[in-house]
Design a protein around this motif. Structure first.
Motif, PDB file in Angstrom:
ATOM      1  N   GLU A  71       1.351  -1.242  -0.419  1.00  0.00           N
ATOM      2  CA  GLU A  71      -0.233  -0.125  -0.330  1.00  0.00           C
ATOM      3  C   GLU A  71       0.937   1.031   0.247  1.00  0.00           C
ATOM      4  O   GLU A  71       2.198   0.889  -0.005  1.00  0.00           O
ATOM      5  N   ALA A  98      -3.821  -0.452   9.619  1.00  0.00           N
ATOM      6  CA  ALA A  98      -2.856  -1.254   8.535  1.00  0.00           C
ATOM      7  C   ALA A  98      -2.047  -1.733  10.610  1.00  0.00           C
ATOM      8  O   ALA A  98      -1.638  -1.210  11.114  1.00  0.00           O
ATOM      9  N   ARG A 149      -8.224  -2.360   9.579  1.00  0.00           N
ATOM     10  CA  ARG A 149      -8.676  -2.993   8.501  1.00  0.00           C
ATOM     11  C   ARG A 149      -7.737  -4.632   7.661  1.00  0.00           C
ATOM     12  O   ARG A 149      -8.133  -5.273   7.536  1.00  0.00           O
ATOM     13  N   THR A 150      -6.291  -4.449   8.144  1.00  0.00           N
ATOM     14  CA  THR A 150      -5.645  -5.121   7.898  1.00  0.00           C
ATOM     15  C   THR A 150      -4.083  -5.582   8.244  1.00  0.00           C
ATOM     16  O   THR A 150      -3.945  -4.601   9.170  1.00  0.00           O
ATOM     17  N   TYR A 209      -0.510  -6.873   9.179  1.00  0.00           N
ATOM     18  CA  TYR A 209       0.492  -7.810   8.165  1.00  0.00           C
ATOM     19  C   TYR A 209       1.414  -8.747   9.399  1.00  0.00           C
ATOM     20  O   TYR A 209       2.241  -8.033  10.250  1.00  0.00           O
ATOM     21  N   GLY A 226      -6.784  -9.863   6.014  1.00  0.00           N
ATOM     22  CA  GLY A 226      -8.062  -8.825   5.364  1.00  0.00           C
ATOM     23  C   GLY A 226      -9.186  -8.803   6.151  1.00  0.00           C
ATOM     24  O   GLY A 226      -9.902  -8.142   5.990  1.00  0.00           O
ATOM     25  N   ASN A 227      -9.104  -9.852   7.154  1.00  0.00           N
ATOM     26  CA  ASN A 227     -10.495 -10.387   7.887  1.00  0.00           C
ATOM     27  C   ASN A 227      -9.935 -10.311   9.592  1.00  0.00           C
ATOM     28  O   ASN A 227     -10.243 -11.388  10.263  1.00  0.00           O
TER      29      ASN A 227
END
Length: 290
Positions: A17, A163, A201-202, A204, A212-213
């Motif tokens: 992103e 994130a 939201r995300t 890493y 993503g969930n």
């Protein structure tokens, strides 16, 4: 999740992103998936490097190439296992950046370890506590204390983006090993509850694909650990047993070379249950107290 077939993007810079890039280290194993993922946050005016990984010259060169001439605000570490933090010192020496993040931890452990051993040479210039931040041009990272996998584990939230860099607390390919004496199941569960209450939201993670969930995954992880606890109590309700007897019954279908890792997490569950007065230990044997 099975390890995907090679080739993996080892050493390549992947843009995830606008403020986040990823570089994969060449340290794949049954316990690290395709390897440690180092994240680069920020842009040409200033950036942070999260979990620089092992001391590996090819990985360090790949990170230097990805960084280019951008100043590094901080080299950041989520925790001090050897697949995460050892690269911090040589990267800091090459770039002049400070090492910032989790507290140092040097611990002698008993018995076999299935996760990477601790980095005893880790020496941060600044230790972050809950809520403390590191900022650069256009970005801010906030530390979240998430002990459990290790007592010094941190996650880093990239403010304003949703994130969250989860290190090994939540991974994208497997459940996390909680290895006593430093790993603690009660702390781990509390840290999962903490993330479940957020609206990220995300995720890493340091190993495996982006998540993503997050809420759904964390809810499933909490449920999985509770089921393991119930499974232990059900088996001990039948007869007092040692950890080595519990693991084959609980992890049917799991390759035996992974049983030492499973045994650590079972032990972490038992330690938690013992503190709560639900089980008791006699030597190496465990039994329920009711």
């Amino acid at each position: 999740m099975a390890i995907p077939p090679q080739p993996w993007p080892t050493g390549k810079v992947e843009r995830l992103e606008p403020l986040v890039r990823r570089v994969l280290a060449a340290n794949a194993s049954p316990f690290t998936f395709t390897g440690t993922q180092t994240y680069i946050v920020g842009g040409d005016e200033g950036l942070a490097v999260i979990d620089p990984g092992p001391v590996d010259e090819d990985h360090l060169v790949a990170l230097e190439q990805a960084i280019g001439n951008a100043p590094i605000v901080a080299v950041m570490c989520t925790h001090t296992h050897r697949d995460h933090s050892p690269g911090a010192r040589p990267l800091a020496e090459r770039t002049g950046a400070p090492i910032v993040g989790c507290a140092p931890l040097a611990l002698e452990t008993l018995g076999p370890r299935a996760d990477a051993p601790f980095d005893k040479d880790y020496a941060p210039d600044r230790v972050l506590s809950e809520g403390e931040q590191v900022s650069g041009p256009g970005w801010t990272l906030t530390a979240l204390a998430t002990p459990g996998h290790t007592s010094n584990h941190l996650c880093f939230a990239l403010e304003g983006t949703g994130a969250l860099f989860t290190g090994d607390h939540v991974m994208g390919w497997s459940t996390t090993v909680v290895a006593p004496p430093d790993g603690d199941m009660a702390d781990y569960m509390a840290s999962l509850d903490k993330l479940q209450a957020r609206d990220d939201r995300t995720y890493y993670p340091a190993h495996g694909p982006a998540i993503g969930n997050p809420k759904q995954l964390v809810r499933g992880m909490i449920g999985h650990r509770r089921q393991r606890e119930k499974q232990i109590l059900r088996l001990l309700g039948k007869a007092a047993q040692e950890v080595g007897e519990l693991v084959p019954q609980m992890y049917k279908g799991v390759p035996e070379f992974l049983w030492p890792a499973a045994a650590m997490s079972v032990t972490a569950h038992l330690n938690d249950l013992e503190r709560r007065g639900i089980v008791a230990r006699s030597g190496e044997t465990w039994q329920t107290t009711n």
